[in-house]
Design a protein around this motif. Structure first.
Motif, PDB file in Angstrom:
ATOM      1  N   GLY A 144     -15.764  46.138  48.666  1.00 36.43           N
ATOM      2  CA  GLY A 144     -16.924  46.224  47.782  1.00 36.43           C
ATOM      3  C   GLY A 144     -16.840  47.346  46.769  1.00 36.43           C
ATOM      4  O   GLY A 144     -17.491  47.301  45.714  1.00 36.43           O
ATOM      5  N   LEU A 145     -16.032  48.359  47.047  1.00 33.40           N
ATOM      6  CA  LEU A 145     -15.921  49.496  46.135  1.00 33.40           C
ATOM      7  C   LEU A 145     -15.290  49.121  44.799  1.00 33.40           C
ATOM      8  O   LEU A 145     -15.552  49.759  43.779  1.00 33.40           O
ATOM      9  CB  LEU A 145     -15.100  50.614  46.793  1.00 33.40           C
ATOM     10  CG  LEU A 145     -15.747  51.326  47.985  1.00 33.40           C
ATOM     11  CD1 LEU A 145     -14.760  52.299  48.618  1.00 33.40           C
ATOM     12  CD2 LEU A 145     -17.001  52.071  47.557  1.00 33.40           C
ATOM     13  N   PHE A 146     -14.460  48.084  44.781  1.00 32.32           N
ATOM     14  CA  PHE A 146     -13.795  47.693  43.538  1.00 32.32           C
ATOM     15  C   PHE A 146     -14.805  47.273  42.466  1.00 32.32           C
ATOM     16  O   PHE A 146     -14.531  47.394  41.269  1.00 32.32           O
ATOM     17  CB  PHE A 146     -12.808  46.548  43.796  1.00 32.32           C
ATOM     18  CG  PHE A 146     -11.569  46.972  44.536  1.00 32.32           C
ATOM     19  CD1 PHE A 146     -10.531  47.607  43.867  1.00 32.32           C
ATOM     20  CD2 PHE A 146     -11.444  46.761  45.896  1.00 32.32           C
ATOM     21  CE1 PHE A 146      -9.381  48.010  44.539  1.00 32.32           C
ATOM     22  CE2 PHE A 146     -10.303  47.157  46.582  1.00 32.32           C
ATOM     23  CZ  PHE A 146      -9.270  47.784  45.904  1.00 32.32           C
ATOM     24  N   ASP A 147     -15.961  46.791  42.879  1.00 27.79           N
ATOM     25  CA  ASP A 147     -16.972  46.344  41.915  1.00 27.79           C
ATOM     26  C   ASP A 147     -17.497  47.486  41.051  1.00 27.79           C
ATOM     27  O   ASP A 147     -17.988  47.259  39.943  1.00 27.79           O
ATOM     28  CB  ASP A 147     -18.153  45.688  42.649  1.00 27.79           C
ATOM     29  CG  ASP A 147     -17.747  44.411  43.367  1.00 27.79           C
ATOM     30  OD1 ASP A 147     -16.748  43.796  42.953  1.00 27.79           O
ATOM     31  OD2 ASP A 147     -18.428  44.032  44.336  1.00 27.79           O
ATOM     32  N   LEU A 148     -17.398  48.717  41.544  1.00 31.36           N
ATOM     33  CA  LEU A 148     -17.922  49.861  40.797  1.00 31.36           C
ATOM     34  C   LEU A 148     -17.162  50.090  39.492  1.00 31.36           C
ATOM     35  O   LEU A 148     -17.724  50.591  38.519  1.00 31.36           O
ATOM     36  CB  LEU A 148     -17.873  51.124  41.657  1.00 31.36           C
ATOM     37  CG  LEU A 148     -18.761  51.122  42.910  1.00 31.36           C
ATOM     38  CD1 LEU A 148     -18.588  52.420  43.686  1.00 31.36           C
ATOM     39  CD2 LEU A 148     -20.224  50.931  42.539  1.00 31.36           C
ATOM     40  N   PHE A 149     -15.874  49.733  39.465  1.00 32.76           N
ATOM     41  CA  PHE A 149     -15.088  49.902  38.235  1.00 32.76           C
ATOM     42  C   PHE A 149     -15.679  49.081  37.091  1.00 32.76           C
ATOM     43  O   PHE A 149     -15.954  49.599  36.005  1.00 32.76           O
ATOM     44  CB  PHE A 149     -13.630  49.479  38.467  1.00 32.76           C
ATOM     45  CG  PHE A 149     -12.825  50.417  39.308  1.00 32.76           C
ATOM     46  CD1 PHE A 149     -12.500  51.683  38.848  1.00 32.76           C
ATOM     47  CD2 PHE A 149     -12.380  50.033  40.564  1.00 32.76           C
ATOM     48  CE1 PHE A 149     -11.742  52.558  39.615  1.00 32.76           C
ATOM     49  CE2 PHE A 149     -11.618  50.892  41.346  1.00 32.76           C
ATOM     50  CZ  PHE A 149     -11.301  52.153  40.872  1.00 32.76           C
ATOM     51  N   ASN A 150     -15.853  47.786  37.326  1.00 29.31           N
ATOM     52  CA  ASN A 150     -16.335  46.892  36.270  1.00 29.31           C
ATOM     53  C   ASN A 150     -17.818  47.070  35.984  1.00 29.31           C
ATOM     54  O   ASN A 150     -18.254  46.975  34.829  1.00 29.31           O
ATOM     55  CB  ASN A 150     -16.064  45.436  36.660  1.00 29.31           C
ATOM     56  CG  ASN A 150     -14.583  45.130  36.741  1.00 29.31           C
ATOM     57  OD1 ASN A 150     -13.780  45.703  36.005  1.00 29.31           O
ATOM     58  ND2 ASN A 150     -14.205  44.243  37.651  1.00 29.31           N
TER      59      ASN A 150
END
Length: 243
Positions: A144-150
């Motif tokens: 879920g942390l990857f969503d913070l980039f976009n």
């Protein structure tokens, strides 16, 4: 890349090799609100050295950098004192570890290897050595942390554990939570263990350049097609022709 910021960081040395005025990084450190759920706990253990009591706490954190997630462990060592029948503790050591080796190297500053090997994760399970916790930590689910980039259009962030004080009527308690911070000061987290200054500078530049390119390549729909997609036609804002 031109950096607009009120603070410096370890990779700023890259500015000495030239500045691209067209690519700007507005480096602002701020907390991000997020509902991401990560299942992990901190670990506490104690030891005695020279007839003095100490407490070690391990926090499991994540640093997102240019599309990748790097797990790391924050180690805090406290000296425990007892005065007037009250216990207090003082922070005497803090370190950030991105590898198994760095955990052992940090602990060796206070303990020898034999003492480190006696620190167990659980008192009832003598096979769970503290110095092996990084191997288990890397298996935690954190997609879920990857969503913070976009979502926030940021090159890096940190997800770190902290104890939130909860006031109750009869007593106080603490709840372990995560806070999410965009564009933190990377040198404070010893991220140089992973990326040297020039590597960090170049990767941030390329990452921001890619974001800018994607935004510039956004297809602009002509007005007439945009209206049609909303259910309007050429007569929507005019009087209908008479038969």
């Amino acid at each position: 890349m031109k950096i607009i910021s009120k603070f410096s960081d370890y990779y700023d040395i890259g500015l000495a090799y030239g500045i691209d005025e067209k690519l700007r990084f507005n480096r602002v450190e701020k907390e991000i609100k997020s509902n991401i759920k990560i299942q992990t706990n901190s670990i506490k253990t104690n030891y005695i050295k020279d007839f003095k009591f100490f407490e070690i706490e391990f926090y499991f954190n994540f640093l997102g950098f240019c599309g990748k997630i790097y797990p790391f462990i924050k180690i805090e060592i406290y000296k425990i004192k007892k005065e007037n029948k009250q216990y207090s503790k003082k922070l005497i050591f803090e370190e950030f570890c991105f590898t198994q080796k760095s955990i052992i190297d940090s602990l060796l500053k206070h303990l020898n290897m034999n003492q480190i090997e006696q620190l167990q994760k659980y008192r009832w399970d003598k096979s769970k050595f503290i110095y092996k916790i990084f191997e288990e930590f890397k298996e935690i689910e954190y997609k879920g942390l990857f969503d913070l980039f976009n979502l926030h259009k940021i090159p890096y962030f940190v997800a770190e554990q902290y104890y939130q004080k909860i006031e109750r009527k009869q007593y106080k308690s603490f709840e372990l939570k995560f806070r999410y911070i965009s564009n933190p000061i990377l040198k404070n987290y010893k991220f140089i263990q992973i990326k040297n200054p020039m590597e960090a500078f170049q990767e941030i530049s390329m990452y921001l350049g890619e974001i800018n390119h994607m935004e510039n390549e956004t297809i602009k729909i002509e007005d007439k097609y945009l209206l049609q997609s909303k259910g309007f036609d050429k007569f929507s804002f005019k009087k209908m022709p008479k038969n």
